[in-house]
Design an enzyme around this catalytic site. Sequence first.
Site, PDB file in Angstrom:
ATOM      1  N   ASP A  85      13.713 -34.710  58.357  1.00 40.71           N
ATOM      2  CA  ASP A  85      13.955 -33.658  59.346  1.00 40.71           C
ATOM      3  C   ASP A  85      13.252 -32.359  59.006  1.00 40.71           C
ATOM      4  O   ASP A  85      12.732 -32.169  57.906  1.00 40.71           O
ATOM      5  CB  ASP A  85      15.467 -33.426  59.544  1.00 40.71           C
ATOM      6  CG  ASP A  85      16.253 -33.534  58.236  1.00 40.71           C
ATOM      7  OD1 ASP A  85      15.660 -33.281  57.174  1.00 40.71           O
ATOM      8  OD2 ASP A  85      17.439 -33.880  58.280  1.00 40.71           O
ATOM      9  N   ASN A 156      30.007 -33.094  57.671  1.00 40.11           N
ATOM     10  CA  ASN A 156      30.500 -33.640  58.946  1.00 40.11           C
ATOM     11  C   ASN A 156      30.068 -35.099  59.134  1.00 40.11           C
ATOM     12  O   ASN A 156      30.208 -35.655  60.214  1.00 40.11           O
ATOM     13  CB  ASN A 156      29.996 -32.793  60.119  1.00 40.11           C
ATOM     14  CG  ASN A 156      28.477 -32.778  60.206  1.00 40.11           C
ATOM     15  OD1 ASN A 156      27.810 -33.497  59.466  1.00 40.11           O
ATOM     16  ND2 ASN A 156      27.942 -31.981  61.104  1.00 40.11           N
ATOM     17  N   HIS A 158      26.944 -36.219  58.920  1.00 39.63           N
ATOM     18  CA  HIS A 158      25.609 -36.440  59.495  1.00 39.63           C
ATOM     19  C   HIS A 158      24.664 -37.117  58.501  1.00 39.63           C
ATOM     20  O   HIS A 158      24.804 -36.973  57.289  1.00 39.63           O
ATOM     21  CB  HIS A 158      25.012 -35.157  60.086  1.00 39.63           C
ATOM     22  CG  HIS A 158      24.533 -34.134  59.109  1.00 39.63           C
ATOM     23  ND1 HIS A 158      24.393 -32.803  59.444  1.00 39.63           N
ATOM     24  CD2 HIS A 158      24.145 -34.211  57.808  1.00 39.63           C
ATOM     25  CE1 HIS A 158      23.936 -32.127  58.419  1.00 39.63           C
ATOM     26  NE2 HIS A 158      23.774 -32.944  57.401  1.00 39.63           N
ATOM     27  N   GLU A 163      23.707 -35.719  64.217  1.00 36.86           N
ATOM     28  CA  GLU A 163      25.000 -35.052  64.127  1.00 36.86           C
ATOM     29  C   GLU A 163      26.082 -35.878  64.833  1.00 36.86           C
ATOM     30  O   GLU A 163      25.753 -36.741  65.662  1.00 36.86           O
ATOM     31  CB  GLU A 163      24.901 -33.668  64.800  1.00 36.86           C
ATOM     32  CG  GLU A 163      23.865 -32.728  64.180  1.00 36.86           C
ATOM     33  CD  GLU A 163      24.341 -32.077  62.874  1.00 36.86           C
ATOM     34  OE1 GLU A 163      25.200 -32.658  62.175  1.00 36.86           O
ATOM     35  OE2 GLU A 163      23.844 -30.992  62.546  1.00 36.86           O
TER      36      GLU A 163
HETATM   37  C1  F6R Z   1      18.294 -33.242  54.645  1.00 41.46           C
HETATM   38  C2  F6R Z   1      19.214 -33.932  55.558  1.00 41.46           C
HETATM   39  C3  F6R Z   1      20.680 -33.690  55.554  1.00 41.46           C
HETATM   40  C4  F6R Z   1      21.269 -33.524  54.150  1.00 41.46           C
HETATM   41  C5  F6R Z   1      22.764 -33.253  54.221  1.00 41.46           C
HETATM   42  C6  F6R Z   1      23.369 -32.982  52.853  1.00 41.46           C
HETATM   43  O1  F6R Z   1      16.964 -33.692  54.848  1.00 41.46           O
HETATM   44  O2  F6R Z   1      18.747 -34.701  56.338  1.00 41.46           O
HETATM   45  O3  F6R Z   1      21.311 -34.765  56.205  1.00 41.46           O
HETATM   46  O4  F6R Z   1      21.020 -34.672  53.397  1.00 41.46           O
HETATM   47  O5  F6R Z   1      23.012 -32.143  55.044  1.00 41.46           O
HETATM   48  O6  F6R Z   1      22.849 -31.759  52.363  1.00 41.46           O
HETATM   49  P1  F6R Z   1      23.091 -31.310  50.852  1.00 41.46           P
HETATM   50  O7  F6R Z   1      22.396 -32.282  49.996  1.00 41.46           O
HETATM   51  O8  F6R Z   1      22.458 -29.932  50.768  1.00 41.46           O
HETATM   52  O9  F6R Z   1      24.577 -31.299  50.653  1.00 41.46           O
END
Ligand code: F6R
Length: 269
Positions: A85, A156, A158, A163
């Site tokens: 992303d 959440n 995701h 999402e």
């Molecule tokens: C990042 C992504 C997100 C993160 C998720 C966890 O490329 O796609 O899904 O993996 O938000 O983020 P952290 O590792 O910062 O807790």
Amino acid sequence: MPAPSPSRSLDLDGTPVLIFDDSAAACLAAAEQIAELVRSAVARRGKAVLGLATGGTPVPVYKGLVEEHQGGRLSFAEVSTYNLDEYYPMSPLDPQSYRTYMDRHLFSLVDLAPNRAHVPDGTVPESDLEAYGASYDRWIEAEGGLDLQLLGLGRNGHIGFNEPADLDLDTALKLPTRPVSLHPTTIADAAGDFGGEAHVPRRALTMGTASILSARRILVLAFGAKKAEAVSRSLTGPMTAQVPGSLLRSAGSRVTWMLDPAAAAQLPG
Ligand code: F6R
């Protein structure tokens, strides 16, 4: 690099869950698995195609991969990468962009060809976004699919920026790479990086569930008490678009969860 072993392992409905002493051990084990997969895919089919994640969770994984490379045990010369992303709109040169993150933690430190390091482009004009997303999926397909997808998990639930959504299961499992609106929890969690919630982009481009779930191997990393609820809802709750992590159950034993004890605290056993 000797790979740390998990202190506990579970099989939840056919999904392997490995619980390590701490996140450092889990990240070292993940780096070792990725390095091994790259070596064997290159030996088998002449190349390896990796789906990569950003965020706090995988930083030590990239450090482990860079160390493998610097030790002469791992080359990225035959590797292509596709990141999950990017914020939208976002310049690749912006210090907050996921392109900058990847340059800092991996791309500039290994022998990966710049034209094989793909991160969704946050500068594509609005009117071209849908077509661009479709191209991103086609590029992955043309490479023969992802050998491995590395994932973190949002609080959440995701995966990428897929999402929680009000979608039927069939649609949720086949989402293309596309523009999305970020969930309030995601915006709150990114506030620290952007100097306040008001400065967090409201939109992003994300790889869709279709490409993620087609990967031949999927490693999901989640650490800390703040992930415990999303981990347990993903692994033991209903499979639903409201908890995107639960969609990983459709990939069965191609998925391995790698957790620390705090993130595993709400799992059975
Ligand atoms: C990042 C992504 C997100 C993160 C998720 C966890 O490329 O796609 O899904 O993996 O938000 O983020 P952290 O590792 O910062 O807790």
